[in-house]
Motif scaffolding. Structure first.
Motif, PDB file in Angstrom:
ATOM      1  N   LYS A 414       0.891  -1.317   0.140  1.00 55.32           N
ATOM      2  CA  LYS A 414      -0.014  -0.048  -0.015  1.00 55.32           C
ATOM      3  C   LYS A 414       0.927   1.254  -0.128  1.00 55.32           C
ATOM      4  CE  LYS A 414      -3.526   0.420   2.585  1.00 55.32           C
ATOM      5  NZ  LYS A 414      -4.618   0.356   3.611  1.00 55.32           N
ATOM      6  N   TYR A 452       0.915   0.788 -11.280  1.00 61.25           N
ATOM      7  CA  TYR A 452       0.071   0.433  -9.971  1.00 61.25           C
ATOM      8  C   TYR A 452      -1.321   0.948 -10.251  1.00 61.25           C
ATOM      9  CZ  TYR A 452       3.944  -0.704  -6.940  1.00 61.25           C
ATOM     10  OH  TYR A 452       5.057  -1.300  -6.131  1.00 61.25           O
ATOM     11  N   SER A 455      -4.062  -1.998 -11.329  1.00 60.95           N
ATOM     12  CA  SER A 455      -4.724  -3.088 -10.422  1.00 60.95           C
ATOM     13  C   SER A 455      -6.141  -2.525 -10.123  1.00 60.95           C
ATOM     14  CB  SER A 455      -4.219  -3.136  -8.905  1.00 60.95           C
ATOM     15  OG  SER A 455      -2.911  -3.850  -9.032  1.00 60.95           O
ATOM     16  N   PRO A 456      -6.516  -1.358  -9.706  1.00 58.76           N
ATOM     17  CA  PRO A 456      -7.999  -0.914  -9.545  1.00 58.76           C
ATOM     18  C   PRO A 456      -8.715  -0.847 -11.064  1.00 58.76           C
ATOM     19  CG  PRO A 456      -6.624   0.936  -9.442  1.00 58.76           C
ATOM     20  CD  PRO A 456      -5.550   0.027  -9.191  1.00 58.76           C
ATOM     21  N   ILE A 459      -9.913  -4.231 -11.551  1.00 56.26           N
ATOM     22  CA  ILE A 459     -11.211  -4.512 -10.914  1.00 56.26           C
ATOM     23  C   ILE A 459     -12.461  -4.012 -11.526  1.00 56.26           C
ATOM     24  CG2 ILE A 459     -12.294  -3.917  -8.736  1.00 56.26           C
ATOM     25  CD1 ILE A 459      -9.908  -4.475  -7.134  1.00 56.26           C
ATOM     26  N   LEU A 528      -3.438  -7.021  -5.563  1.00 53.34           N
ATOM     27  CA  LEU A 528      -4.684  -6.293  -6.320  1.00 53.34           C
ATOM     28  C   LEU A 528      -5.603  -5.620  -5.365  1.00 53.34           C
ATOM     29  CD1 LEU A 528      -6.077  -6.398  -9.342  1.00 53.34           C
ATOM     30  CD2 LEU A 528      -7.566  -8.025  -8.482  1.00 53.34           C
ATOM     31  N   SER A 532      -5.513  -1.522  -4.764  1.00 48.93           N
ATOM     32  CA  SER A 532      -6.838  -0.776  -5.056  1.00 48.93           C
ATOM     33  C   SER A 532      -7.302   0.124  -4.086  1.00 48.93           C
ATOM     34  CB  SER A 532      -7.898  -1.964  -5.566  1.00 48.93           C
ATOM     35  OG  SER A 532      -7.496  -2.506  -6.901  1.00 48.93           O
ATOM     36  N   GLU A 533      -7.210  -0.650  -2.861  1.00 50.55           N
ATOM     37  CA  GLU A 533      -7.412   0.020  -1.441  1.00 50.55           C
ATOM     38  C   GLU A 533      -6.640   1.391  -1.251  1.00 50.55           C
ATOM     39  OE1 GLU A 533      -7.319  -0.543   3.233  1.00 50.55           O
ATOM     40  OE2 GLU A 533      -7.376  -2.342   2.108  1.00 50.55           O
ATOM     41  N   THR A 535      -5.077   3.143  -3.617  1.00 45.64           N
ATOM     42  CA  THR A 535      -5.380   4.150  -4.666  1.00 45.64           C
ATOM     43  C   THR A 535      -6.735   4.637  -4.347  1.00 45.64           C
ATOM     44  OG1 THR A 535      -4.304   2.768  -6.324  1.00 45.64           O
ATOM     45  CG2 THR A 535      -5.776   4.275  -7.145  1.00 45.64           C
ATOM     46  N   LEU A 536      -7.936   4.000  -4.022  1.00 42.10           N
ATOM     47  CA  LEU A 536      -8.952   4.748  -3.540  1.00 42.10           C
ATOM     48  C   LEU A 536      -8.991   5.605  -2.332  1.00 42.10           C
ATOM     49  CD1 LEU A 536     -12.034   4.940  -4.129  1.00 42.10           C
ATOM     50  CD2 LEU A 536     -12.268   2.673  -2.615  1.00 42.10           C
TER      51      LEU A 536
END
Length: 561
Positions: A414, A452, A455-456, A459, A528, A532-533, A535-536
């Motif tokens: 992360k 990076y 990954s989002p 999804i 993944l 994604s977590e 980035t969000l």
């Protein structure tokens, strides 16, 4: 998996045995492996093209040119779930055999797709008004679905680009010409070098790093060892001071008791005291090999080189499954990905440790930025934009500790994701505008910055594919779901595409590790979700709440020696 093992076995069969794992031998190219690569690429491109073409070819779900339309009595009640029976004549020239007669349930998209001619027939024969059916919302739903499907196709194309990139790097590393332009320099008039050891609460590992640096093969009068004690609250300072007492002329510590947190801020403060030509940076848990400093510094005899990066090898690889998977990831990332970018004159990345920087280059870009999480990626692209080269030395091996538990790995990935995305937001526009750089270098730089973010995007592609599969009316949905699923699996596997992992295992001549390849799916899923977590969180929470970046220190596992 069949493709990977075929490529691996084909290369192994052709490649002669070697004693040194990095000797740049060039085996004969096996036609079978090359053919499989091109079949995969052509099949993927063809599948996308067919799906896009099918979008227009299947816009109207009703049979063409229906002669008669029989509608149930539910039409009069304006029930949106009516069934239309299309009676196809037996004459092949007018539409086909009677066997094609079928009941066609009315869905929102199909109501909107009924031609004016068919609507007129229904109104005339049954005295109904088909235009009173709720077609306005149906039109919007269909437009939304078509838009999502096209967005999914764009995502699939991006994933295919990354897939091609990984395959290109793998083939180059296996069969291409290898570039090691500075590896033969052993005797020279060496420049002065300062080694900065970043240390924050590193009492368990700092002594091992200092001991190894004291034994490196480099002129002692030109090597200054500077442990950077960054606000440590454990025994790190005490251990450093003991070494200073033993080697007062070789070790000159920098004790930092306040200031901004983070490695970049500590390096920025410590660099002010440096008077040498070159700085080499290590994290405190890294143990350099004896010839590492010479191998790194030799690249700076090229006046265009601003930074150099060596190879990282896990020290605790045999601890558990996670450390073994991370060993595979590191092997692919350095042995294949970094070396291929070096071979192809692209953008090797300075990795923040086991790397050197020319002081003149560092001053020319304004020094370290202390407001970043990934000072290595930030430095790589600031140097690139000022026309300084970053080079990779695959034979400069240094040994590190990798995370031994999944929660620690999750936090680490992360932090990397946030730092890398931060560099993407800062430097991508400038990279696009800079016409002084070669096009392929700019393209590779953008792909490196965006890795990076994939990954989002994967999804999102999965979600679009699932929605299109269950709610769409065109065959595009089925093909899209398959393409996104398979290309994402092959592209982003644990940050080192499975193609690259198989090639790295072969090049390192540690073939038994190939049996762990299927387990990389675990790491892929963890990465993944974690990326994604992050980035969000970065795009929404950090931006809206103006939160400062927080540095999560990686746990150390070695006992103090």
């Amino acid at each position: 998996m069949f493709f990977l093992f075929t490529l691996y076995r084909a290369a192994e069969h052709q490649r002669p045995k070697q004693l040194l794992v990095n000797v740049p031998l060039r085996p004969a190219i096996n036609p079978r492996s090359i053919a499989l690569v091109w079949v995969y690429l052509c099949a993927s491109i063809t599948a996308i093209a067919l799906c896009l073409v099918s979008q227009s070819g299947h816009a109207n779900p009703l049979p063409p040119n229906p002669v008669t339309i029989k509608v149930t009595e539910q039409v009069v009640e304006k029930d949106p779930n009516i069934a239309i029976k299309a009676a196809i004549p037996d004459d092949p020239e007018k539409g086909g055999p009677a066997a094609l007669r079928a009941n066609w349930p009315i869905t929102p998209a199909r109501i909107d797709a009924i031609s004016p001619f068919v609507k007129e027939q229904i109104d005339t024969e049954f005295g109904t008004s088909t235009h009173e059916l709720p077609t306005s919302n149906n039109s919007g739903s269909r437009a939304l679905m078509v838009g999502l499907q096209w967005l999914g196709a764009v995502i699939a194309i991006f994933l295919l680009i990354y897939t091609f990139r990984h395959i290109l790097f793998t083939l180059n590393r296996l069969f291409g010409k290898q570039r090691h332009p500075y590896s033969d320099i052993d005797v020279a008039n060496w420049p002065s070098v300062t080694v900065l050891i970043a240390a924050h609460n590193e009492e368990a590992v700092i002594s091992g790093s200092i001991r190894a640096l004291l034994e490196v093969d480099f002129p002692a009068d030109k090597l200054d060892i500077v442990p950077v004690n960054d606000r440590s609250t454990d025994r790190t300072r005490e251990i450093i001071d003991k070494f200073v007492a033993l080697y007062p002329n070789r070790i000159h510590p920098f004790h930092r008791i306040d200031g901004k947190p983070g490695k970049a801020a500590a390096l920025k403060d410590a660099t002010v005291t440096v008077t040498s030509d070159i700085i080499v940076v290590f994290d405190a848990d890294y143990i350099p090999s004896k010839g590492l400093i010479k191998q790194l510094v030799s690249a700076f005899f090229d006046p265009e080189v601003g930074a150099v990066m060596g190879r990282v090898v896990p020290l605790n690889v045999g601890t558990n499954l996670l450390t073994r998977l991370l060993d595979l990831e590191r092997s692919a990332g350095y042995q294949v990905d970094q070396q291929a970018r070096m071979n192809l004159h692209l953008v090797p990345q300075y990795g923040g440790t086991v790397g050197g920087v020319r002081m003149r280059a560092l001053h020319s870009i304004g020094g370290w930025h202390d407001d970043v999480l990934a000072e290595d990626t930030d430095l790589t692209f600031r140097l690139l934009l000022r026309s300084w080269k970053t080079v990779y030395q695959n034979r400069c091996e240094c040994y590190e500790e990798v995370p031994e538990s999944w929660p620690v790995r999750y936090k680490q990935i992360k932090r990397w994701a946030k730092g890398h995305n931060q560099a993407l937001f800062r430097h991508s526009a400038a990279l696009l505008r800079d016409r002084s750089l070669p096009t392929v270098e700019r393209l590779d730089g953008l792909l490196l910055l965006g890795v990076y973010m994939m990954s989002p995007i994967v999804i999102i592609g999965w979600l679009i594919g699932i929605l299109a599969f269950y709610f769409g009316d065109t065959p595009l949905a089925i093909g899209l779901l398959s393409i996104v699923a398979f290309t994402s699996y092959c592209t982003l596997g644990n940050f080192a595409a499975f193609f690259e992992i198989a090639a790295a295992v072969h090049l390192d001549y540690n073939h038994r590790r190939i049996r762990l390849l299927p387990f990389n799916l675990i790491g892929f899923i963890v990465s993944l979700v974690g990326i994604s977590e992050a980035t969000l969180d970065q795009l929404l929470t950090d931006h809206l709440l103006h939160r400062r970046f927080h540095w999560d220190k990686t746990v150390r596992y070695r006992k103090e020696s």
